[in-house]
Design an enzyme around this catalytic site. Structure first.
Site, short mmCIF file in Angstrom:
data_model
loop_
_atom_site.label_atom_id
_atom_site.label_comp_id
_atom_site.label_asym_id
_atom_site.label_seq_id
_atom_site.Cartn_x
_atom_site.Cartn_y
_atom_site.Cartn_z
N SER A 106 8.34 -32.30 46.82
CA SER A 106 9.26 -31.49 47.22
C SER A 106 10.03 -31.91 48.53
O SER A 106 9.80 -33.08 49.01
CB SER A 106 8.32 -30.18 47.87
N LYS A 107 11.21 -31.20 49.01
CA LYS A 107 11.87 -32.05 50.19
C LYS A 107 12.84 -30.57 50.50
O LYS A 107 13.20 -29.94 50.16
CB LYS A 107 12.75 -32.76 49.92
#
Ligand code: GLU
Length: 476
Positions: A106-107
């Site tokens: 994720s980011k």
């Protein structure tokens, strides 16, 4: 920045992925499932500041949920956009798989220049952003766990942790909702240095394999190697500092936003860092010669180039002129897909970001485990270990005296041997082990397969295989 005729960042990551899957035996459906980004949430929220409402745009992208929670930092930068956040989220998936941290990728990102706002304002903005993400479970100890990235640090993580705790007052694991927190808010010793430390451990492991060192046209170990670092932020500074003070490497240039400071005999990295902290850049730094066109120094002669700043710094526009035989990507995506092709043809060895900067998420994993177990590492066993070691030393001394052997333990040995490991030592040991093992898996693919000619492809092959195995085990 990438050149106009180059693929964008996300496209570049996909192309690198494609190059690796072409060598693998994955069903096309599974290949596509792994490549695509599962979801990107875009939020626009207003915060009342300086007497007016300011609207901010933020992102949280979830690339792969083959393991949960998903993991990845939140960056604050004016140029953050969906493409960038998705590319970075994909890299997190592969990074976590490569270093065996049990997370999906994720980011997050917020379009903001943190230098435009004071601390109170940043706190209000961060808390509001955290609220928007937490209420959709995009911050959650079992689902999505952010961490620092460019433009964020321990400070923002403490605000996020507190915001989550306020919204989830009975969640006993609330602190595990974010990593990279300060020690006094549930952080772990060694997290701040972790990514730079990981770069050092990665290089040490690389130099343990003479065959790999020779592939870069180098010989010997790290001692005396000339190193150029781009970006003396948290990652670049710690990498340079440890390489200089513990491995005898020479930092011959530091490249920053406002130019570079160069000294062939080696700079004192700590003094350069102090100068930057005081003056906001390297201009006027008396430690070395100033070069106004900092980016040209990427092309200077050296043994090891460490891009530790932004993505796209080594691109089709300058790759041909890069003279470093070994590049270690401390930043995410500093070498573009096009540049990678050029460097490979030139025989430059690139230690890829997915591996090289995985120290951060590795220690984040330790922090998350610490938060869930609610106990500091080493608390139970440290004194017991000490007692055991003391028994051994005492017994040796007794034997020596009884038998008239006259054994003398070397000075300092007794204290060093008897000491039980504290949290910092355990974290470093876990990180070192992780970096060594991941490198060995990567190099096994690099040397063990005729169709894999570089470390990046090797890293992708290892990582994708693990993600694929995880999806297959789920029955997808
Ligand atoms: N932002 C860091 C990275 O790109 C750390 C991520 C984390 O600790 O979750 O790897």
């Amino acid at each position: 920045m990438e050149q106009l005729d180059e693929p964008g960042f996300r496209e570049g990551v996909d192309l690198m992925f494609n190059r690796a899957v072409a060598l693998m035996d994955l069903s096309p459906g599974l290949e596509e499932k792994i490549r695509v980004c599962n979801a990107t949430y875009i939020v626009r929220f207003g915060v009342r500041l300086r007497g007016a409402i300011h609207t901010f745009t933020g992102y949280r992208s979830v690339h792969s949920e083959h393991m949960e929670p998903v993991k990845g930092g939140i960056r604050y930068a004016p140029e953050v956009d969906q493409d960038e956040v998705e590319a970075l989220a994909a890299l997190m998936t592969y990074k976590c798989a490569l270093v065996e941290t049990p997370f999906g990728g994720s980011k997050g990102g917020l379009c903001i220049d943190p230098r435009d706002w004071d601390e109170h304002e940043l706190e209000a903005i961060t808390r509001r952003f955290a609220y928007e993400l937490a209420k959709r479970d995009l911050i959650n100890p079992s689902q999505n766990v952010p961490a620092p990235d460019m433009g964020t640090s321990e400070r923002e993580m403490a605000w996020i942790a507190d915001q989550y705790a306020r919204m989830n007052t009975t969640d006993i694991n609330a602190r595990a909702c974010v990593t990279g927190k300060p020690l006094n808010s549930g952080g772990i010793a060694g997290r701040v240095e972790a990514t730079g430390r990981g770069v050092q451990y990665a290089l040490r492991e690389f130099f343990r394999h003479p065959e790999d060192v020779a592939a870069a046209g180098l010989t010997g170990g790290l001692e005396g190697k000339r190193v150029i670092v781009q970006g003396l932020g948290n990652v670049g500074y710690h990498a340079a500092h440890f390489l200089q003070t513990e491995d005898g490497a020479k930092i011959t240039a530091v490249i920053e936003r406002d130019g570079a400071v160069v000294r062939e005999e080696g700079l004192d990295v700590d003094r350069v860092r102090e100068w930057i902290a005081k003056h906001g850049g390297v201009s006027g730094c008396p430690e070395g010669e100033h070069v106004a066109d900092g980016r040209s120094v990427l092309e200077a002669e050296c043994d090891i180039l460490i891009p530790a700043a932004l993505e796209g710094q080594i691109n089709m526009g300058n790759a041909e002129r890069i003279r470093a035989p070994l590049i270690i990507e401390a930043a995410n995506g500093p070498v573009t897909y096009g540049a990678d092709e050029i460097l490979r043809k030139k025989g430059t060895v690139v230690i890829p970001d997915m591996y090289a900067n995985a120290g951060g998420v590795t220690v984040s994993y330790f922090e998350w485990v610490k938060n869930l177990s609610h106990i500091r590492f080493g608390r139970m066993q440290r004194r017991q270990e000490e007692a055991q070691n003391r028994m051994l030393v005492t017994e040796l001394e007794r034997l020596s005296a009884d038998q008239g052997l006259g054994w003398q333990l070397s000075p300092g040995f007794k204290e060093q041997f008897m000491r039980g490991a504290d949290e910092l030592e355990l974290v470093r040991s876990g990180l070192d082990d992780t970096m060594r093992i991941a490198y060995q898996h990567m190099r096994a693919a690099w040397h063990g397969r005729d169709d894999v000619h570089d470390l990046r492809t090797a890293a992708f092959v290892v990582a994708i295989e693990r993600v694929a195995a995880s999806y297959r085990a789920k029955g997808l």
